[in-house]
Scaffold this active site. Structure first.
Site, short mmCIF file in Angstrom:
data_model
loop_
_atom_site.label_atom_id
_atom_site.label_comp_id
_atom_site.label_asym_id
_atom_site.label_seq_id
_atom_site.Cartn_x
_atom_site.Cartn_y
_atom_site.Cartn_z
CB SER A 141 -0.81 0.20 1.12
OG SER A 141 -0.60 -0.91 2.16
CG HIS A 180 -1.75 3.97 3.92
ND1 HIS A 180 -2.20 3.48 4.86
CD2 HIS A 180 -0.98 2.88 2.71
CE1 HIS A 180 -2.32 2.34 4.58
NE2 HIS A 180 -1.28 1.48 4.35
#
Length: 295
Positions: free
Chosen positions: A49, A277
């Site tokens: 990710s 993220h």
């Protein structure tokens, strides 16, 4: 369109992948095979990710559950290199096993990422290892942070046996990452291979509980663990013919910074980004870092 995860379970799963991704050393590299005359063709991006995510609204590709974004670092690097086409097979929950085995995700199954490699591939980037190192290890840390938000409940929990379980898991990841690099070279023997580390989630001290739910006293512990993770990746790269791109030295852009300054998002992210993220600015930084390391 992929939706930003909001459920507590999903947030904790995202957190455990990146909760130790807080800061590392300056960018470093080791010699790679020379680039073919005229630049790179046949670029393949592998990874998890931290390579795949960017703007939620710019998600593309199948299966949708991988969460690849048009402004992830592979796309940014391809643009910087002037490549008209490339294979971005990164996927959100990837581990080292995802290189050679299918990865089930919401909406389908991502094929083994190594399927995209071939003998004519000239450039490969890969971000992998965080899921292998941490798995569900840190979900409990986030869960217990509220019991002692000024203390270090996570460190106490994972060193109670006399062995640091988090460090042991990180060290056990090195041979897995080395196996990935060897697998890339076997399938694409002429490729320049770049192993990419992880952007900082937290600053070296203090943190910002509960925006990133790591207790204040655990932040230096997490900082040390992240340094070890990026160090392990660097060691793997150095011994297996890869360039190492380390964005861990990007201090001052962690998830505790305000919007516009941070490169990684907190648990409650800015619109159109993913919790814990990299945001588009962070992905652009990583793309520029990799470009600077290429021959």
């Amino acid at each position: 369109m992929r939706h930003r995860p909001t459920a507590t379970r999903i947030r904790l799963t995202a957190l455990l992948t990146s909760a130790l991704v807080v800061a590392g050393g300056p960018a470093a590299g080791v010699p790679a095979t020379a680039a073919p005359v005229g630049g790179y063709d046949g670029y393949v991006a592998l990874g998890d990710s931290y390579a795949a995510y960017g703007s939620v609204s710019k998600s593309y590709g199948t299966p949708a559950g991988c969460g690849r974004a048009r402004d992830d670092y592979p796309n940014g690097l391809a643009t910087a290199l002037g490549l008209a086409g490339f294979a971005d097979v990164t996927c959100g929950d990837a581990t080292t096993l995802s290189m050679t085995a299918p990865e089930p995700v919401p909406g389908g199954v991502n094929p083994p990422q190594f399927d995209a490699l071939g003998p004519d591939t000239e450039l490969v980037t890969v971000t992998i290892g965080a899921k292998d190192a941490f798995s569900d290890l840190l979900a409990a840390c986030a869960a217990i942070a509220g019991t002692d938000p000024q203390g270090n409940p996570c460190q106490r929990a994972y060193t109670a046996s006399g062995t640091d379980l988090a460090l042991a898991a990180i060290d056990a990841t090195r041979p897995k990452v080395e196996g990935v690099l060897d697998g890339v070279h076997a399938r694409s023997p002429h490729a320049t291979v770049v192993l990419v580390g992880y952007l900082p989630l937290l600053p070296p001290t203090t943190g910002c509980w509960p925006d990133v739910p790591i207790a204040r006293g655990d932040v230096p512990y997490a900082y040390g663990l992240q340094k070890r993770l990026n160090a392990v990746l660097g060691e793997a790269a150095a011994g297996h013919r890869a360039v190492f791109g380390d964005p861990g030295g990007a201090l001052g852009h962690d998830a505790c910074r305000p919007p516009g300054e941070r490169w990684v998002e907190p648990l409650d992210p800015a619109p159109d980004t993913n919790a814990t993220h990299p945001n588009p600015a962070g992905q652009a930084h990583v793309a520029a870092l990799i470009r600077s390391l290429l021959p």
